[in-house]
Design an enzyme around this catalytic site. Structure first.
Site, PDB file in Angstrom:
ATOM      1  N   LYS A   1       0.815  -1.215   0.000  1.00 60.08           N
ATOM      2  CA  LYS A   1       0.000   0.000   0.000  1.00 60.08           C
ATOM      3  C   LYS A   1       0.855   1.275   0.000  1.00 60.08           C
ATOM      4  CE  LYS A   1      -2.220   0.561   3.775  1.00 60.08           C
ATOM      5  NZ  LYS A   1      -2.291   1.761   4.601  1.00 60.08           N
TER       6      LYS A   1
ATOM      7  N   ARG B   1      -9.047   4.476  10.612  1.00 58.09           N
ATOM      8  CA  ARG B   1      -8.719   3.139  11.084  1.00 58.09           C
ATOM      9  C   ARG B   1      -9.910   2.460  11.739  1.00 58.09           C
ATOM     10  NH1 ARG B   1      -3.411   1.636  10.866  1.00 58.09           N
ATOM     11  NH2 ARG B   1      -2.017   3.393  11.134  1.00 58.09           N
TER      12      ARG B   1
ATOM     13  N   ARG C   1      11.281 -10.340   5.414  1.00 58.63           N
ATOM     14  CA  ARG C   1      11.951  -9.053   5.609  1.00 58.63           C
ATOM     15  C   ARG C   1      13.125  -9.198   6.574  1.00 58.63           C
ATOM     16  NH1 ARG C   1       7.675  -4.246   6.176  1.00 58.63           N
ATOM     17  NH2 ARG C   1       7.566  -5.004   8.304  1.00 58.63           N
TER      18      ARG C   1
ATOM     19  N   ARG D   1      13.312  -8.757  12.504  1.00 62.60           N
ATOM     20  CA  ARG D   1      12.676  -8.063  13.632  1.00 62.60           C
ATOM     21  C   ARG D   1      11.575  -8.934  14.215  1.00 62.60           C
ATOM     22  NH1 ARG D   1      10.576  -2.498  11.480  1.00 62.60           N
ATOM     23  NH2 ARG D   1       8.958  -3.295  12.815  1.00 62.60           N
TER      24      ARG D   1
ATOM     25  N   ARG E   1      -0.854  -9.413  13.735  1.00 62.50           N
ATOM     26  CA  ARG E   1      -1.067  -8.081  13.145  1.00 62.50           C
ATOM     27  C   ARG E   1      -2.153  -8.124  12.079  1.00 62.50           C
ATOM     28  NH1 ARG E   1       4.576  -6.937  10.976  1.00 62.50           N
ATOM     29  NH2 ARG E   1       3.735  -5.126   9.908  1.00 62.50           N
TER      30      ARG E   1
END
Ligand code: ZN
Length: 209
Positions: A15, A88, A122, A155, A166
């Protein structure tokens, strides 16, 4: 283009990249609440001072304050905008409607397993925080940062368990929003599978069509 567009999409949907490109090519202004907060704090505006109080106390910046920031920004932008990371919640969407008419809500959809795959690949540099992706943007030497030679690590945000959590939170937050915009007849769903360029063309079609 002078439309007001809300861009929805889960973490890992690309996004952010799509937003940057749309802004550059369609001359739209990006309104991101994260950027607005940082900017207001840095410039010591009245809202920024208030927000900083909450942030320093480790508390969430209240809804009304975030909405006021967006309101202030929208008022001084000419032409179209893309809202990124806002609204949100249903409450924020309803507050937004009071001062700005949203023309379109674009929802980038990606299969959850693919998102998990994208996000868990990642890697971040321990020294300079550069971000790599083992599939899309791999370092030249495994586990070593191209820029500074630092060690790359995953991470805790990017482990599978955290990513699934998430995504779950995102889904719970966003479902009421997509329903809300769908009821208004301004929701466009876009298939977010495939490379960035292909998805961009679909987003563009949704916006222009
Ligand atoms: Zn580095």
């Amino acid at each position: 283009m002078d439309k007001k567009i809300v861009l929805l999409g889960p973490p890992g949907s690309g996004k952010g990249t799509q937003t940057e490109r749309l802004c550059a090519e369609l001359k739209l202004t990006k309104i991101s609440t994260g950027d607005l907060l940082r900017e207001a704090v840095r410039n010591n505006t009245p809202l920024g001072v208030k927000a900083k109080g909450y942030m320093d106390a480790g508390r969430l910046v209240p809804n009304e304050l975030v909405v006021d920031l967006v309101k202030e920004k929208i008022k001084c932008v000419e032409g179209g905008v893309i809202l990124d990371g806002f609204p949100r919640s249903l409450e924020q969407a309803e507050l937004l409607d009071r001062f700005a008419k949203v023309d379109l809500a674009v929802d980038i959809e990606v299969n959850e397993d693919n998102l998990v795959r994208r996000l868990t690949l990642r890697r971040t540099c321990r020294s300079c925080n550069a971000v790599y992706h083992l599939e899309f943007n791999p370092p030249k030497v495994e586990s070593i940062c191209d820029k500074c030679g630092g060690e790359l690590f995953q991470r805790s945000d990017d482990t599978e368990r955290t990513v699934r959590e998430r995504l779950k939170v995102y889904k719970e937050q966003t479902l009421p929003l997509t329903k809300y915009y769908s009821k208004k007849g301004i929701l466009r769903k876009v298939d977010g599978e495939g490379d960035i360029g292909t998805v961009y063309q679909r987003v563009l079609k949704a916006i222009k069509g």
